[in-house]
Design an enzyme around this catalytic site. Structure first.
Site, PDB file in Angstrom:
ATOM      1  N   ASN A   7       0.871  -1.170   0.000  1.00  8.37           N
ATOM      2  CA  ASN A   7       0.000   0.000   0.000  1.00  8.37           C
ATOM      3  C   ASN A   7       0.915   1.230   0.000  1.00  8.37           C
ATOM      4  O   ASN A   7       1.411   1.649   1.042  1.00  8.37           O
ATOM      5  CB  ASN A   7      -0.878  -0.058   1.261  1.00  8.37           C
ATOM      6  CG  ASN A   7      -1.842   1.103   1.357  1.00  8.37           C
ATOM      7  OD1 ASN A   7      -1.734   2.084   0.621  1.00  8.37           O
ATOM      8  ND2 ASN A   7      -2.787   0.997   2.273  1.00  8.37           N
ATOM      9  N   ARG A  88      -2.444  -1.755  -3.690  1.00  9.27           N
ATOM     10  CA  ARG A  88      -3.491  -0.729  -3.674  1.00  9.27           C
ATOM     11  C   ARG A  88      -3.127   0.280  -4.756  1.00  9.27           C
ATOM     12  O   ARG A  88      -2.014   0.830  -4.748  1.00  9.27           O
ATOM     13  CB  ARG A  88      -3.516  -0.049  -2.314  1.00  9.27           C
ATOM     14  CG  ARG A  88      -4.436   1.140  -2.294  1.00  9.27           C
ATOM     15  CD  ARG A  88      -4.384   1.862  -0.981  1.00  9.27           C
ATOM     16  NE  ARG A  88      -5.176   3.064  -1.054  1.00  9.27           N
ATOM     17  CZ  ARG A  88      -4.831   4.211  -0.478  1.00  9.27           C
ATOM     18  NH1 ARG A  88      -3.714   4.303   0.199  1.00  9.27           N
ATOM     19  NH2 ARG A  88      -5.610   5.249  -0.588  1.00  9.27           N
ATOM     20  N   HIS A 177     -10.953   5.882  -1.283  1.00  5.86           N
ATOM     21  CA  HIS A 177     -11.196   5.078  -0.065  1.00  5.86           C
ATOM     22  C   HIS A 177     -12.204   3.972  -0.334  1.00  5.86           C
ATOM     23  O   HIS A 177     -12.855   3.483   0.597  1.00  5.86           O
ATOM     24  CB  HIS A 177     -11.761   5.938   1.094  1.00  5.86           C
ATOM     25  CG  HIS A 177     -10.786   6.860   1.744  1.00  5.86           C
ATOM     26  ND1 HIS A 177     -11.176   8.071   2.265  1.00  5.86           N
ATOM     27  CD2 HIS A 177      -9.463   6.753   1.977  1.00  5.86           C
ATOM     28  CE1 HIS A 177     -10.125   8.680   2.799  1.00  5.86           C
ATOM     29  NE2 HIS A 177      -9.064   7.894   2.639  1.00  5.86           N
ATOM     30  N   LEU A 206     -12.715   8.454   8.523  1.00 11.71           N
ATOM     31  CA  LEU A 206     -12.135   9.683   9.063  1.00 11.71           C
ATOM     32  C   LEU A 206     -10.703   9.415   9.514  1.00 11.71           C
ATOM     33  O   LEU A 206     -10.461   8.944  10.625  1.00 11.71           O
ATOM     34  CB  LEU A 206     -12.976  10.182  10.255  1.00 11.71           C
ATOM     35  CG  LEU A 206     -14.486  10.348   9.997  1.00 11.71           C
ATOM     36  CD1 LEU A 206     -15.193  10.799  11.264  1.00 11.71           C
ATOM     37  CD2 LEU A 206     -14.732  11.334   8.865  1.00 11.71           C
ATOM     38  N   GLY A 209      -6.776  11.523   5.551  1.00  7.17           N
ATOM     39  CA  GLY A 209      -7.717  11.741   4.461  1.00  7.17           C
ATOM     40  C   GLY A 209      -9.076  11.334   4.996  1.00  7.17           C
ATOM     41  O   GLY A 209      -9.167  10.418   5.806  1.00  7.17           O
ATOM     42  N   ARG A 238      -5.967  18.757   4.150  1.00  6.89           N
ATOM     43  CA  ARG A 238      -6.651  19.145   2.900  1.00  6.89           C
ATOM     44  C   ARG A 238      -7.894  19.964   3.218  1.00  6.89           C
ATOM     45  O   ARG A 238      -8.607  19.651   4.183  1.00  6.89           O
ATOM     46  CB  ARG A 238      -7.072  17.893   2.110  1.00  6.89           C
ATOM     47  CG  ARG A 238      -5.929  17.211   1.421  1.00  6.89           C
ATOM     48  CD  ARG A 238      -6.374  15.916   0.767  1.00  6.89           C
ATOM     49  NE  ARG A 238      -5.621  14.811   1.313  1.00  6.89           N
ATOM     50  CZ  ARG A 238      -5.927  13.535   1.161  1.00  6.89           C
ATOM     51  NH1 ARG A 238      -6.979  13.194   0.457  1.00  6.89           N
ATOM     52  NH2 ARG A 238      -5.190  12.597   1.693  1.00  6.89           N
ATOM     53  N   ASP A 279      -3.096  16.468  13.761  1.00  6.70           N
ATOM     54  CA  ASP A 279      -3.207  15.348  14.700  1.00  6.70           C
ATOM     55  C   ASP A 279      -4.411  15.570  15.636  1.00  6.70           C
ATOM     56  O   ASP A 279      -4.374  16.445  16.499  1.00  6.70           O
ATOM     57  CB  ASP A 279      -1.892  15.256  15.499  1.00  6.70           C
ATOM     58  CG  ASP A 279      -1.834  14.009  16.358  1.00  6.70           C
ATOM     59  OD1 ASP A 279      -2.904  13.478  16.727  1.00  6.70           O
ATOM     60  OD2 ASP A 279      -0.713  13.574  16.668  1.00  6.70           O
ATOM     61  N   ARG A 281      -5.454  13.910  18.086  1.00  2.08           N
ATOM     62  CA  ARG A 281      -5.162  13.715  19.519  1.00  2.08           C
ATOM     63  C   ARG A 281      -4.711  15.029  20.146  1.00  2.08           C
ATOM     64  O   ARG A 281      -5.138  15.388  21.245  1.00  2.08           O
ATOM     65  CB  ARG A 281      -4.079  12.651  19.710  1.00  2.08           C
ATOM     66  CG  ARG A 281      -4.587  11.247  19.498  1.00  2.08           C
ATOM     67  CD  ARG A 281      -3.475  10.294  19.320  1.00  2.08           C
ATOM     68  NE  ARG A 281      -2.826  10.514  18.031  1.00  2.08           N
ATOM     69  CZ  ARG A 281      -2.165   9.607  17.346  1.00  2.08           C
ATOM     70  NH1 ARG A 281      -2.019   8.403  17.833  1.00  2.08           N
ATOM     71  NH2 ARG A 281      -1.633   9.870  16.183  1.00  2.08           N
ATOM     72  N   ILE A 328      -9.457   8.550  13.192  1.00  2.00           N
ATOM     73  CA  ILE A 328     -10.331   9.391  14.025  1.00  2.00           C
ATOM     74  C   ILE A 328     -11.647   8.660  14.281  1.00  2.00           C
ATOM     75  O   ILE A 328     -12.130   8.593  15.420  1.00  2.00           O
ATOM     76  CB  ILE A 328     -10.571  10.758  13.341  1.00  2.00           C
ATOM     77  CG1 ILE A 328      -9.245  11.516  13.175  1.00  2.00           C
ATOM     78  CG2 ILE A 328     -11.580  11.589  14.129  1.00  2.00           C
ATOM     79  CD1 ILE A 328      -9.330  12.790  12.345  1.00  2.00           C
ATOM     80  N   GLU A 330     -12.287   5.534  14.371  1.00  2.00           N
ATOM     81  CA  GLU A 330     -12.166   4.364  15.260  1.00  2.00           C
ATOM     82  C   GLU A 330     -11.781   4.750  16.686  1.00  2.00           C
ATOM     83  O   GLU A 330     -12.133   4.052  17.629  1.00  2.00           O
ATOM     84  CB  GLU A 330     -11.097   3.401  14.707  1.00  2.00           C
ATOM     85  CG  GLU A 330     -11.540   2.710  13.427  1.00  2.00           C
ATOM     86  CD  GLU A 330     -10.401   1.980  12.733  1.00  2.00           C
ATOM     87  OE1 GLU A 330      -9.524   1.431  13.423  1.00  2.00           O
ATOM     88  OE2 GLU A 330     -10.392   1.953  11.488  1.00  2.00           O
ATOM     89  N   GLU A 381      -7.778  -2.237   5.019  1.00  4.85           N
ATOM     90  CA  GLU A 381      -7.670  -2.193   3.557  1.00  4.85           C
ATOM     91  C   GLU A 381      -6.763  -3.306   3.050  1.00  4.85           C
ATOM     92  O   GLU A 381      -7.030  -3.911   2.008  1.00  4.85           O
ATOM     93  CB  GLU A 381      -7.126  -0.829   3.116  1.00  4.85           C
ATOM     94  CG  GLU A 381      -8.180   0.266   3.242  1.00  4.85           C
ATOM     95  CD  GLU A 381      -7.611   1.662   3.130  1.00  4.85           C
ATOM     96  OE1 GLU A 381      -6.799   2.037   4.011  1.00  4.85           O
ATOM     97  OE2 GLU A 381      -7.962   2.375   2.195  1.00  4.85           O
TER      98      GLU A 381
END
Ligand code: ADP
Length: 396
Positions: A7, A88, A177, A206, A209, A238, A279, A281, A328, A330, A381
């Site tokens: 990937n 991928r 995605h 989320l 990307g 982005r 980030d 977090r 994000i 998860e 993925e």
């Protein structure tokens, strides 16, 4: 059967080696910061985790190194033990609606879509060539990020631009995605004990990307990313949707040229543009300290998502489940709660206790009274690519 999945991202390569009999991961890892003076190599086997710093320079070098490490770390004795390699591939244009065996013709087509994905398709090809140069005759399969979205109807995938731009240049929504949206929709249907064909879902991928997909009866009917992965949600760095007029304004009133603006919209915008970091977090930590820019970034991120949920619920005509995935989706209970508490119009009721539980399983987080099921479904993925690769190989 052993299947290697590669990937390749714009500056990284992730890999997983699967034993296809039971879909267990034999080895996995990543090389990141490929173009930097020093790259970092993570290489994990069942028994040990290794981290190295090394100068790598190109994606081809990174893949050669990963392949050699499979032998030097005694994961395999010889490359012949690898039965297939799955890649991928980001852009399959409007040609590839499912995974395909890589042939010289397929490589030419992937190369022809490079103008649509200049950061990705060339390096995907580089990966295929690197494998060919190291392992003779191993079958390779391309799994396209765009393929799942080929079912999006014309009225949703066309831009309101003159027809010749679509006909001559292929300017339309392709969506990305796709492997992830398809995977989490299928996993969630299974976990709900339902057939995917019976369900209307909105999947939210989320991560750095980010994209939303409306999935009806197991098929994508709309998604937020467009001709490129820049459209749609606010992302890590982005911008997502903006008025195209902003671009002309910047060109006419600043020193910025098209490349500068592309760089700005792709790498300096989104959460990073507002809060100074991509980030989530760190943004959450700063929200806890009442940092106004972190609060604004989260509000904008969530607002953009709920606007898409509203639009896609109407497009679907009915909604059974909302699915969260990606770093994000998860892991950020705060983001999920902020989204779900704004969906009371749809009778959404989140269970705040379930939402706070941090585990890596596919799990529901709704209150029994909720009219729409809420799920957190970890994406994988690489596993999905490995399974599609085996399906193609078995048909040979
Ligand atoms: P990519 O698109 O690069 O694969 P990921 O899916 O790994 O990205 O998602 C990265 C995002 O997930 C980052 O914003 C990161 O801060 C966020 N994230 C990861 N773990 C957590 C966590 N425990 N809480 C909140 N956000 C998290």
């Amino acid at each position: 059967m052993q299947v290697l999945v590669l990937n390749a991202g714009s500056s990284s390569v992730k890999f997983k080696l699967f034993s296809a009999k039971i879909w267990s991961v034999v080895a996995s890892g990543m090389i990141e910061n490929i173009f930097e003076p020093i790259s970092t190599v993570y290489f994990n086997t069942k028994y040990k985790q290794h981290v190295y710093s090394e100068k790598i320079g190109t994606h081809a070098n990174a893949i050669e190194l990963l392949l050699k490490m499979l032998i030097s770390h005694q994961v395999i004795v010889a490359f012949e033990e690898l039965d297939a390699v799955g890649h991928r591939v980001v852009h399959g244009g409007d040609l590839f609606h499912k995974a395909v065996l890589i042939t010289p013709e397929v490589k030419n087509k992937i190369a022809s879509f490079a103008p649509l994905a200049p950061l990705h398709n060339p390096i995907n090809l580089e990966g295929m060539l690197a494998v060919e140069s190291m392992i003779e005759n191993v079958p390779q399969v391309a799994v396209f990020d765009t393929a799942f979205h080929h079912t999006i109807p014309s009225y949703a995938h066309r831009y309101a631009l003159p027809n010749f731009l679509y006909e001559d240049l292929g300017i339309r929504r392709y969506g990305f995605h796709g492997t992830s949206h398809h995977y989490v929709a299928s996993q969630t249907a299974k976990a709900m004990g339902k057939k995917i064909h019976e369900l209307a879902m909105i999947t939210l991928h989320l991560g750095n990307g980010a994209s939303v997909c409306a999935v009806k009866g197991g098929k994508s009917i709309d998604t937020s990313m467009g001709m490129t992965p820049l459209e749609g949600l606010m992302m890590g760095s982005r911008s997502g949707d903006i008025d195209p007029g902003v671009i002309f304004y910047l060109m006419n009133h600043t020193q910025m040229n098209a490349n500068d603006i592309e760089h700005l919209l792709n790498t300096q915008s989104g959460l990073k543009g507002i809060a100074g970091t991509n980030d989530m977090r760190k943004i959450e930590e700063r929200i806890n300290q009442n940092d106004p820019l972190a609060i604004l970034a989260m509000e904008m991120f969530v607002y953009r998502i709920i606007k898409y949920i509203g639009a896609y619920a109407v497009a679907l005509g009915h909604l059974d489940a909302l699915v969260f995935t990606g770093g994000i989706g998860e892991h950020s209970a705060k983001t999920r709660e902020a989204i779900c508490t704004k969906l009371t119009l749809f009778g959404v009721q989140i269970d705040t206790y379930l939402n706070q539980q941090n585990n890596t399983l596919c799990r529901s987080i709704h209150d029994p009274s909720s009219k729409i099921a809420l799920w957190v479904t970890p994406t994988d993925e690489e596993l999905s690519i490995a399974k599609e690769t085996v399906q193609i190989i078995n048909r040979l």
